[in-house]
Scaffold this active site. Structure first.
Site, mmCIF file in Angstrom:
data_model
loop_
_atom_site.group_PDB
_atom_site.id
_atom_site.type_symbol
_atom_site.label_atom_id
_atom_site.label_comp_id
_atom_site.label_asym_id
_atom_site.label_seq_id
_atom_site.Cartn_x
_atom_site.Cartn_y
_atom_site.Cartn_z
ATOM 1 N N CYS A 109 -25.642 19.380 13.497
ATOM 2 C CA CYS A 109 -25.302 20.788 13.580
ATOM 3 C C CYS A 109 -25.454 22.338 12.789
ATOM 4 C CB CYS A 109 -23.126 21.104 12.712
ATOM 5 S SG CYS A 109 -22.610 19.352 13.281
ATOM 6 N N ASN B 273 -15.637 20.732 18.162
ATOM 7 C CA ASN B 273 -16.695 21.159 17.634
ATOM 8 C C ASN B 273 -18.037 20.644 18.640
ATOM 9 O OD1 ASN B 273 -18.583 20.343 16.160
ATOM 10 N ND2 ASN B 273 -17.523 19.300 14.375
ATOM 11 N N HIS C 160 -20.695 27.680 11.966
ATOM 12 C CA HIS C 160 -20.008 26.484 12.643
ATOM 13 C C HIS C 160 -18.495 25.814 12.864
ATOM 14 C CE1 HIS C 160 -20.234 22.580 14.493
ATOM 15 N NE2 HIS C 160 -20.463 22.250 13.165
HETATM 16 O O1 UT7 Z 1 -19.516 18.842 12.758
HETATM 17 C C1 UT7 Z 1 -19.713 19.380 11.170
HETATM 18 C C2 UT7 Z 1 -19.330 17.953 10.763
HETATM 19 N N1 UT7 Z 1 -17.250 17.699 11.008
HETATM 20 C C3 UT7 Z 1 -16.543 18.166 9.843
HETATM 21 O O2 UT7 Z 1 -17.410 18.204 8.974
HETATM 22 C C4 UT7 Z 1 -15.637 17.200 9.933
HETATM 23 C C5 UT7 Z 1 -14.872 17.410 8.635
HETATM 24 N N2 UT7 Z 1 -13.725 16.305 8.529
HETATM 25 C C6 UT7 Z 1 -12.749 17.256 8.867
HETATM 26 O O3 UT7 Z 1 -12.410 17.700 10.146
HETATM 27 C C7 UT7 Z 1 -11.160 15.624 8.036
HETATM 28 O O4 UT7 Z 1 -11.007 15.480 8.002
HETATM 29 C C8 UT7 Z 1 -11.319 15.824 10.177
HETATM 30 C C9 UT7 Z 1 -9.872 16.310 11.332
HETATM 31 C C10 UT7 Z 1 -12.126 14.450 10.814
HETATM 32 C C11 UT7 Z 1 -9.831 14.739 9.936
HETATM 33 O O5 UT7 Z 1 -8.801 14.929 9.308
HETATM 34 P P1 UT7 Z 1 -8.006 15.062 7.887
HETATM 35 O O6 UT7 Z 1 -6.610 15.384 7.325
HETATM 36 O O7 UT7 Z 1 -8.878 14.415 6.770
HETATM 37 O O8 UT7 Z 1 -7.437 13.155 7.717
HETATM 38 P P2 UT7 Z 1 -7.915 11.607 7.631
HETATM 39 O O9 UT7 Z 1 -9.398 11.337 8.024
HETATM 40 O O10 UT7 Z 1 -7.647 11.826 6.116
HETATM 41 O O11 UT7 Z 1 -6.401 11.080 7.755
HETATM 42 C C12 UT7 Z 1 -5.641 10.804 7.813
HETATM 43 C C13 UT7 Z 1 -4.035 10.277 8.850
HETATM 44 C C14 UT7 Z 1 -4.264 8.965 8.741
HETATM 45 O O12 UT7 Z 1 -3.878 8.201 8.764
HETATM 46 P P3 UT7 Z 1 -3.162 7.058 7.684
HETATM 47 O O13 UT7 Z 1 -4.186 6.502 7.786
HETATM 48 O O14 UT7 Z 1 -2.483 8.833 6.577
HETATM 49 O O15 UT7 Z 1 -1.757 6.599 8.486
HETATM 50 C C15 UT7 Z 1 -4.927 8.811 10.238
HETATM 51 O O16 UT7 Z 1 -5.398 7.544 10.801
HETATM 52 O O17 UT7 Z 1 -4.404 10.405 10.078
HETATM 53 C C16 UT7 Z 1 -4.544 9.068 11.153
HETATM 54 N N3 UT7 Z 1 -5.475 10.108 12.417
HETATM 55 C C17 UT7 Z 1 -4.698 11.003 13.503
HETATM 56 N N4 UT7 Z 1 -3.470 10.848 14.127
HETATM 57 C C18 UT7 Z 1 -3.202 11.348 15.275
HETATM 58 C C19 UT7 Z 1 -6.654 10.629 12.576
HETATM 59 N N5 UT7 Z 1 -7.092 10.918 13.432
HETATM 60 C C20 UT7 Z 1 -5.555 11.088 13.905
HETATM 61 C C21 UT7 Z 1 -5.675 11.926 15.564
HETATM 62 N N6 UT7 Z 1 -4.343 12.019 15.777
HETATM 63 N N7 UT7 Z 1 -6.189 11.778 16.769
#
Ligand code: UT7
Length: 329
Positions: free
Chosen positions: A116, A286, A256
């Site tokens: 990225c 992204n 980004h």
């Molecule tokens: O491009 C450069 C590198 N990339 C980044 O810098 C990305 C950085 N990370 C992020 O943007 C975020 O961490 C994400 C958008 C990827 C995820 O958001 P989050 O708030 O960190 O969510 P999480 O991974 O902690 O997941 C929270 C919950 C989980 O459920 P439980 O375990 O709490 O029951 C996931 O399973 O959200 C669930 N979840 C979803 N639910 C509905 C994860 N993806 C989805 C989804 N729809 N698509």
């Protein structure tokens, strides 16, 4: 060119595939919701390239637009640098494929791999070539077909990414505008947080790697989130310092586009209003190496960036790699 003269961005271009994949569409593919995606990421839709379109095809179209925008003819380009993690193939490089499509000869061309942050790295590399006098007009391209490495069964990642390309032309500046500083960093210790495990020399393609879905992008999102905020803040701070500027000098930040919450957290950390950030994540998701390139092209065309503005390009991504360029527009 003279030592005193700066290198500036003479033209910009972009290309986005026509096909739009909305959050609603994704609700029919994986267990997700428009509400979750919108509130957790800021993304509403993304573009998806068709089966006949590869990264070089999108990069070529963005390049043509950037060359025309710079008022140049393709044959005036003497170096092409492409940033991509979704090259058409291992080799020839995507830069060579774009060179062929542009129909230009007597040109150097190579790809870089900085995920990225690829566009930020490539702008800095290109600047050095112009500054040294080796090349006059450098074409820098960020192009990605992330849909080709997206696991459409993994809701943690498939809602985040999109396809597209952006490009710019670097040339000697005739006034005091141009690139003031760049800051580039990397830390491979955290490479495991974001990767495509198979398909390279460590784990070549086998039936087993395909069955285990190891050719798709894997990400530990919440770990990355924290590092992203810290590293983007660091990149802005140090690149400004190198340019002899402070946060209050910033007119526009072109970041980004990984997550709207990351951008809001960076805005809070540096106390620069989020209104100064150019944000298009809602439309494209992204696009890795293409994100900053497309955002820059749109910010210029929409007059979000004006002549004389202090602009910061800032990125963070897999590698891990992070960095920024400070530009007087
Ligand atoms: O491009 C450069 C590198 N990339 C980044 O810098 C990305 C950085 N990370 C992020 O943007 C975020 O961490 C994400 C958008 C990827 C995820 O958001 P989050 O708030 O960190 O969510 P999480 O991974 O902690 O997941 C929270 C919950 C989980 O459920 P439980 O375990 O709490 O029951 C996931 O399973 O959200 C669930 N979840 C979803 N639910 C509905 C994860 N993806 C989805 C989804 N729809 N698509």
């Amino acid at each position: 060119m003279s030592d005193k003269n700066r290198v500036h961005i003479k033209g910009v271009g972009k290309y986005l595939p026509d096909k739009i994949l909305t959050n609603k569409d994704l609700e029919n593919i994986v267990d997700t919701s428009d509400k979750w995606i919108t509130t957790r990421t800021g993304i509403k839709q993304r573009r998806i390239a068709d089966d006949n379109t590869a990264s070089s095809d999108m990069g070529y179209k963005a390049s043509k637009e950037a060359i025309a925008d710079a008022g140049l003819k393709p044959e005036e380009i003497d170096l092409i640098i492409v940033a991509s993690i979704t090259a058409d193939m291992f080799f020839p490089s995507t830069a060579c494929l774009i060179q062929k499509e542009l129909g230009i000869e007597s040109v150097a061309a190579f790809d870089i791999s900085a995920a990225c942050t690829g566009f930020t790295y490539a702008v800095s590399i290109g600047e050095k070539f112009v500054k040294s006098g080796q090349y006059k007009n450098v074409l820098v391209v960020g192009t990605e077909k992330l849909s080709s490495i997206t696991d459409w069964e993994d809701r943690n990642t498939c809602v985040l990414f999109g396809d597209g390309a952006g490009a710019c032309i670097l040339s000697e500046s005739k006034d005091d505008n141009g690139i003031l500083s760049s800051y580039l960093k990397a830390d491979g210790n955290y490479g495991y947080l974001l990767k495509v495990p198979a398909g390279g020399s460590r784990m070549p393609a086998t039936h087993e790697t395909i069955d285990k879905r190891l050719h798709y992008l894997k990400m530990e999102g919440s770990e990355l989130f924290k590092v992203a905020v810290r590293r983007m803040e660091e990149s802005i701070k140090i690149s400004l310092k190198k340019a002899g500027l402070t946060y209050s000098d910033i007119d526009v930040i072109v970041p980004h586009q990984a997550n709207i919450r990351i951008l809001k957290a960076v805005s809070r950390a540096i106390n620069v209003p989020v209104e100064k950030f150019f944000i298009n994540i809602q439309k494209y998701g992204n696009m890795s190496g293409a994100s900053t390139a497309v955002a820059l092209a749109e910010a210029v065309k929409q007059n979000f960036i004006k002549k004389g503005d202090i602009v910061v390009l800032v990125a963070f991504g897999g590698g891990l790699v992070w960095g920024a360029n400070v530009i007087k527009w």
